[in-house]
Motif scaffolding. Structure first.
Motif, PDB file in Angstrom:
ATOM      1  N   GLN A   7       1.277  -8.150   1.672  1.00  0.00           N
ATOM      2  CA  GLN A   7       2.590  -7.635   2.087  1.00  0.00           C
ATOM      3  C   GLN A   7       2.537  -6.121   2.157  1.00  0.00           C
ATOM      4  O   GLN A   7       2.030  -5.461   1.248  1.00  0.00           O
ATOM      5  N   ILE A   8       3.077  -5.599   3.241  1.00  0.00           N
ATOM      6  CA  ILE A   8       3.135  -4.158   3.443  1.00  0.00           C
ATOM      7  C   ILE A   8       4.574  -3.732   3.714  1.00  0.00           C
ATOM      8  O   ILE A   8       5.421  -4.565   4.057  1.00  0.00           O
ATOM      9  N   GLN A   9       4.818  -2.443   3.557  1.00  0.00           N
ATOM     10  CA  GLN A   9       6.125  -1.875   3.883  1.00  0.00           C
ATOM     11  C   GLN A   9       5.910  -0.730   4.861  1.00  0.00           C
ATOM     12  O   GLN A   9       5.166   0.217   4.578  1.00  0.00           O
ATOM     13  N   THR A  15       9.515  -4.798   5.578  1.00  0.00           N
ATOM     14  CA  THR A  15       8.298  -5.376   5.021  1.00  0.00           C
ATOM     15  C   THR A  15       7.742  -6.432   5.962  1.00  0.00           C
ATOM     16  O   THR A  15       8.469  -6.996   6.788  1.00  0.00           O
ATOM     17  N   PRO A  31      -2.950  -2.556  -4.293  1.00  0.00           N
ATOM     18  CA  PRO A  31      -1.516  -2.858  -4.406  1.00  0.00           C
ATOM     19  C   PRO A  31      -0.722  -1.650  -4.895  1.00  0.00           C
ATOM     20  O   PRO A  31      -1.167  -0.889  -5.760  1.00  0.00           O
ATOM     21  N   GLU A  32       0.437  -1.475  -4.294  1.00  0.00           N
ATOM     22  CA  GLU A  32       1.378  -0.385  -4.587  1.00  0.00           C
ATOM     23  C   GLU A  32       0.895   0.990  -4.140  1.00  0.00           C
ATOM     24  O   GLU A  32       1.539   1.989  -4.443  1.00  0.00           O
ATOM     25  N   ALA A  33      -0.211   1.046  -3.413  1.00  0.00           N
ATOM     26  CA  ALA A  33      -0.698   2.332  -2.899  1.00  0.00           C
ATOM     27  C   ALA A  33       0.006   2.670  -1.591  1.00  0.00           C
ATOM     28  O   ALA A  33       0.407   1.787  -0.838  1.00  0.00           O
ATOM     29  N   GLU A  34       0.141   3.958  -1.342  1.00  0.00           N
ATOM     30  CA  GLU A  34       0.756   4.436  -0.108  1.00  0.00           C
ATOM     31  C   GLU A  34      -0.334   5.099   0.729  1.00  0.00           C
ATOM     32  O   GLU A  34      -1.146   5.866   0.207  1.00  0.00           O
ATOM     33  N   ARG A  89       3.220   1.531   2.757  1.00  0.00           N
ATOM     34  CA  ARG A  89       2.961   1.134   1.370  1.00  0.00           C
ATOM     35  C   ARG A  89       2.363  -0.266   1.389  1.00  0.00           C
ATOM     36  O   ARG A  89       2.905  -1.167   2.004  1.00  0.00           O
ATOM     37  N   LEU A  91       2.039  -3.311  -0.547  1.00  0.00           N
ATOM     38  CA  LEU A  91       2.784  -3.822  -1.693  1.00  0.00           C
ATOM     39  C   LEU A  91       1.946  -4.735  -2.587  1.00  0.00           C
ATOM     40  O   LEU A  91       1.839  -4.501  -3.786  1.00  0.00           O
ATOM     41  N   LYS A  92       1.381  -5.813  -1.999  1.00  0.00           N
ATOM     42  CA  LYS A  92       0.651  -6.741  -2.848  1.00  0.00           C
ATOM     43  C   LYS A  92      -0.166  -7.735  -2.033  1.00  0.00           C
ATOM     44  O   LYS A  92       0.063  -7.923  -0.839  1.00  0.00           O
TER      45      LYS A  92
END
Length: 95
Positions: A7-9, A15, A31-34, A89, A91-92
């Motif tokens: 999953q990305i944002q 998303t 994960p959680e990296a931008e 971002r 996400l996971k």
């Protein structure tokens, strides 16, 4: 070959769930990296092409779904290129 979704944002907050036929994408994203938009696209391009190549090595044909996912990412990313410093971002991973 373990399939994996992730999953990305996008820069506008929307998303998206993306697909890879191989867990090789775990080597390219955290994960959680931008990521800067261009860097995200470059990493996705490398990871999804490698994933498709793994399918080809195993089954004799490229993974059209991975290549289609890459095309979707590249197309969507082009919508944000005009923004100042757009970021994606990661996400996971979703198993």
């Amino acid at each position: 070959m373990p399939e994996i979704n992730f999953q990305i944002q996008w820069p506008d907050g929307k998303t998206e769930i993306c697909y890879s036929p191989s867990s090789v994408v775990k080597k390219y994203f955290v994960p959680e990296a931008e990521y800067e938009l261009a860097e995200f696209v470059a990493r996705a391009r490398t990871a999804l092409n490698l994933a498709s190549d793994r399918v080809k090595a195993a089954y004799g044909f490229s993974c059209s779904r991975a290549l289609g996912q890459l095309q979707q990412i590249e197309t969507k990313a082009s919508d944000y290129q005009q923004l100042t410093n757009p970021k994606v971002r990661f996400l996971k991973f979703i198993k």
